[in-house]
Design a protein around this motif. Structure first.
Motif, short mmCIF file in Angstrom:
data_model
loop_
_atom_site.label_atom_id
_atom_site.label_comp_id
_atom_site.label_asym_id
_atom_site.label_seq_id
_atom_site.Cartn_x
_atom_site.Cartn_y
_atom_site.Cartn_z
N GLU A 241 8.95 2.89 0.66
CA GLU A 241 8.31 1.99 -0.30
C GLU A 241 8.16 2.68 -1.66
O GLU A 241 8.42 2.08 -2.71
CB GLU A 241 6.91 1.58 0.19
N GLU A 242 7.72 3.93 -1.62
CA GLU A 242 7.52 4.66 -2.87
C GLU A 242 8.84 4.85 -3.62
O GLU A 242 8.88 4.79 -4.85
CB GLU A 242 6.87 6.02 -2.57
N TYR A 243 9.89 5.07 -2.88
CA TYR A 243 11.21 5.21 -3.49
C TYR A 243 11.60 3.92 -4.20
O TYR A 243 12.10 3.95 -5.34
CB TYR A 243 12.24 5.57 -2.42
N GLN A 244 11.40 2.80 -3.54
CA GLN A 244 11.76 1.51 -4.13
C GLN A 244 10.89 1.18 -5.33
O GLN A 244 11.36 0.58 -6.31
CB GLN A 244 11.66 0.40 -3.07
N ILE A 245 9.63 1.56 -5.28
CA ILE A 245 8.74 1.31 -6.41
C ILE A 245 9.17 2.12 -7.62
O ILE A 245 9.16 1.64 -8.75
CB ILE A 245 7.28 1.63 -6.04
N GLN A 246 9.55 3.37 -7.38
CA GLN A 246 10.03 4.19 -8.48
C GLN A 246 11.28 3.59 -9.11
O GLN A 246 11.47 3.65 -10.32
CB GLN A 246 10.35 5.60 -7.97
N LYS A 247 12.09 2.96 -8.27
CA LYS A 247 13.35 2.40 -8.76
C LYS A 247 13.18 1.03 -9.39
O LYS A 247 13.75 0.73 -10.44
CB LYS A 247 14.35 2.32 -7.61
N TRP A 248 12.36 0.15 -8.76
CA TRP A 248 12.29 -1.25 -9.20
C TRP A 248 10.96 -1.62 -9.84
O TRP A 248 10.83 -2.70 -10.42
CB TRP A 248 12.54 -2.17 -8.01
N GLY A 249 9.96 -0.78 -9.69
CA GLY A 249 8.68 -1.09 -10.29
C GLY A 249 7.65 -1.55 -9.27
O GLY A 249 7.96 -1.87 -8.12
N ASN A 250 6.42 -1.59 -9.70
CA ASN A 250 5.27 -1.89 -8.86
C ASN A 250 4.81 -3.33 -9.07
O ASN A 250 4.81 -3.83 -10.19
CB ASN A 250 4.13 -0.93 -9.19
N ILE A 251 4.43 -4.01 -7.99
CA ILE A 251 3.81 -5.33 -8.11
C ILE A 251 2.32 -5.12 -8.39
O ILE A 251 1.62 -4.50 -7.60
CB ILE A 251 3.98 -6.16 -6.82
N GLU A 252 1.88 -5.62 -9.51
CA GLU A 252 0.52 -5.36 -9.97
C GLU A 252 -0.51 -5.71 -8.90
O GLU A 252 -0.48 -6.77 -8.32
CB GLU A 252 0.24 -6.16 -11.24
N TRP A 253 -1.41 -4.82 -8.62
CA TRP A 253 -2.56 -4.84 -7.71
C TRP A 253 -2.19 -4.93 -6.24
O TRP A 253 -2.85 -4.34 -5.39
CB TRP A 253 -3.54 -5.97 -8.06
N ALA A 254 -1.11 -5.64 -5.87
CA ALA A 254 -0.80 -5.85 -4.46
C ALA A 254 -0.44 -4.55 -3.76
O ALA A 254 -0.95 -4.25 -2.67
CB ALA A 254 0.34 -6.86 -4.32
N HIS A 255 0.42 -3.75 -4.36
CA HIS A 255 0.84 -2.50 -3.74
C HIS A 255 -0.32 -1.51 -3.68
O HIS A 255 -0.50 -0.80 -2.70
CB HIS A 255 2.00 -1.90 -4.52
N ASP A 256 -1.11 -1.48 -4.74
CA ASP A 256 -2.24 -0.56 -4.76
C ASP A 256 -3.27 -0.93 -3.70
O ASP A 256 -3.85 -0.05 -3.05
CB ASP A 256 -2.91 -0.57 -6.14
N TYR A 257 -3.49 -2.21 -3.51
CA TYR A 257 -4.44 -2.66 -2.49
C TYR A 257 -3.96 -2.25 -1.10
O TYR A 257 -4.74 -1.74 -0.29
CB TYR A 257 -4.59 -4.18 -2.57
N GLU A 258 -2.69 -2.47 -0.83
CA GLU A 258 -2.14 -2.10 0.48
C GLU A 258 -2.27 -0.60 0.72
O GLU A 258 -2.64 -0.17 1.82
CB GLU A 258 -0.67 -2.51 0.57
N LEU A 259 -1.99 0.19 -0.31
CA LEU A 259 -2.09 1.64 -0.17
C LEU A 259 -3.53 2.08 0.12
O LEU A 259 -3.77 2.90 1.01
CB LEU A 259 -1.60 2.30 -1.46
N GLN A 260 -4.48 1.53 -0.62
CA GLN A 260 -5.88 1.92 -0.41
C GLN A 260 -6.38 1.50 0.97
O GLN A 260 -7.14 2.22 1.61
CB GLN A 260 -6.76 1.32 -1.52
N GLU A 261 -5.96 0.32 1.42
CA GLU A 261 -6.35 -0.13 2.75
C GLU A 261 -5.79 0.78 3.83
O GLU A 261 -6.47 1.12 4.80
CB GLU A 261 -5.85 -1.56 2.97
N LEU A 262 -4.54 1.18 3.67
CA LEU A 262 -3.92 2.07 4.66
C LEU A 262 -4.61 3.43 4.67
O LEU A 262 -4.85 4.01 5.73
CB LEU A 262 -2.43 2.24 4.35
N ARG A 263 -4.95 3.93 3.51
CA ARG A 263 -5.67 5.20 3.45
C ARG A 263 -7.03 5.09 4.13
O ARG A 263 -7.45 6.00 4.86
CB ARG A 263 -5.86 5.62 1.99
N ALA A 264 -7.73 3.99 3.88
CA ALA A 264 -9.06 3.81 4.46
C ALA A 264 -8.99 3.75 5.98
O ALA A 264 -9.78 4.40 6.69
CB ALA A 264 -9.71 2.54 3.91
N ARG A 265 -8.04 2.98 6.52
CA ARG A 265 -7.91 2.87 7.97
C ARG A 265 -7.49 4.19 8.60
O ARG A 265 -8.02 4.59 9.65
CB ARG A 265 -6.91 1.77 8.32
N THR A 266 -6.56 4.87 7.96
CA THR A 266 -6.09 6.15 8.50
C THR A 266 -7.19 7.19 8.46
O THR A 266 -7.37 7.97 9.41
CB THR A 266 -4.86 6.63 7.70
#
Length: 289
Positions: A241-266
């Motif tokens: 995912e990070e590779y694709q974001i670096q290449k194509w860009g980030n979807i505002e707020w959606a990707h960051d939310y998913e990342l923070q949720e994954l960090r919290a659960r982990t």
């Protein structure tokens, strides 16, 4: 190890056909039906009905009280945890709720509910086998054949973790570009089954929870052994995912939310395992870190 990985921006979505799933929280005040990911269906938010959260020690362990009302599981059992440290962590979750109770943010409470109620009625051996089965589709073992930049990134970031696990447990894991994944030797499975058997039932619930978040037993073992931090393990699990974001860009707020949720659960699952572990050495090392 982290130079190339940390240049990537946060956020993203998984490219592989391995859907992300996670254990969601439950009300804790009434029975809820289990769903396929072995958790409770999240209830609607409700107003906070208590002022104080208290901890007391009972015959079966440490109990949580909301004002003068003892907390219970979805199946109506008395909410009792095996350690004071875990009780404090759970009480903090309840005390941190504001005007409304958001159970889907209370991952430690949910893991305790699952451990106490065991809604799928699984034995210790079944929990262990479920975790080890993730080796067949482990995130860090599946490799792409192109583009070369992603091939190199996977090799640079994932190979050291696999090598560490192979040395640490004296096993062979490997990786593969085949759609069927790597061929995991039976001896490797036996060794890891034996290792996981050293954990108690509560800790195993937490281990399986973390494995389902990262889609990787290898990364989970790195977390449990304090070889990886939560941030490192999450970033490694999201390498594509990070590779694709670096290449194509980030979807505002959606990707960051998913990342923070994954960090919290982990993070919650990892803390749960350590607080439930019978190994005082691990607890001491965790607290000293």
């Amino acid at each position: 190890m982290w130079k190339s990985c940390l240049r990537l921006r946060d956020g993203g979505r998984r490219l592989l056909n391995r859907p992300r799933s996670g254990l969601t929280a439950s009300e804790g005040l009434g029975p809820k039906p289990p769903i396929p990911i072995r958790a409770y269906v999240p209830p609607a938010e409700r107003k906070r009905f208590y002022q104080n959260v208290n901890i007391s020690q009972g015959e079966g362990g440490f109990e949580i009280s909301l004002d003068h009302r003892k907390l219970r599981t979805p199946q109506g059992k008395l909410f009792t945890v095996p350690s004071e440290a875990l009780a404090i962590a759970v009480a903090t979750e309840w005390d941190s709720q504001q005007d409304t109770i958001k159970m889907y943010t209370m991952h430690l409470t949910t893991l305790c509910n699952t451990s106490l109620d065991n809604p799928t009625q699984r034995e210790k051996d079944q929990l262990i086998r479920a975790a080890v089965k993730f080796l067949d589709t482990d995130t860090v073992c599946y490799r792409v054949e192109e583009p070369e930049t992603l091939v190199e990134l996977q090799r640079n970031e994932w190979d050291p973790v696999i090598s560490w696990a192979e040395r640490r447990y004296g096993v062979e894991i490997g990786s593969s570009t085949s759609i069927t994944g790597p061929s995991i030797p039976a001896q490797t499975r036996e060794v890891l089954v034996s290792h996981l058997a050293s954990y108690n039932m509560w800790a195993l619930q937490g281990i399986e929870f973390v494995v389902t978040q990262l889609k990787s037993l290898v990364l989970t073992l790195g977390l449990m052994d304090l070889h990886l931090t939560v941030e490192q393990a999450v970033l490694l699990s999201r390498l594509e995912e990070e590779y694709q974001i670096q290449k194509w860009g980030n979807i505002e707020w959606a990707h960051d939310y998913e990342l923070q949720e994954l960090r919290a659960r982990t993070a919650a699952g990892t803390l749960f395992v350590h607080l439930c572990s019978e190994s005082t050495a691990i607890k001491h090392k965790l607290l000293q870190g």
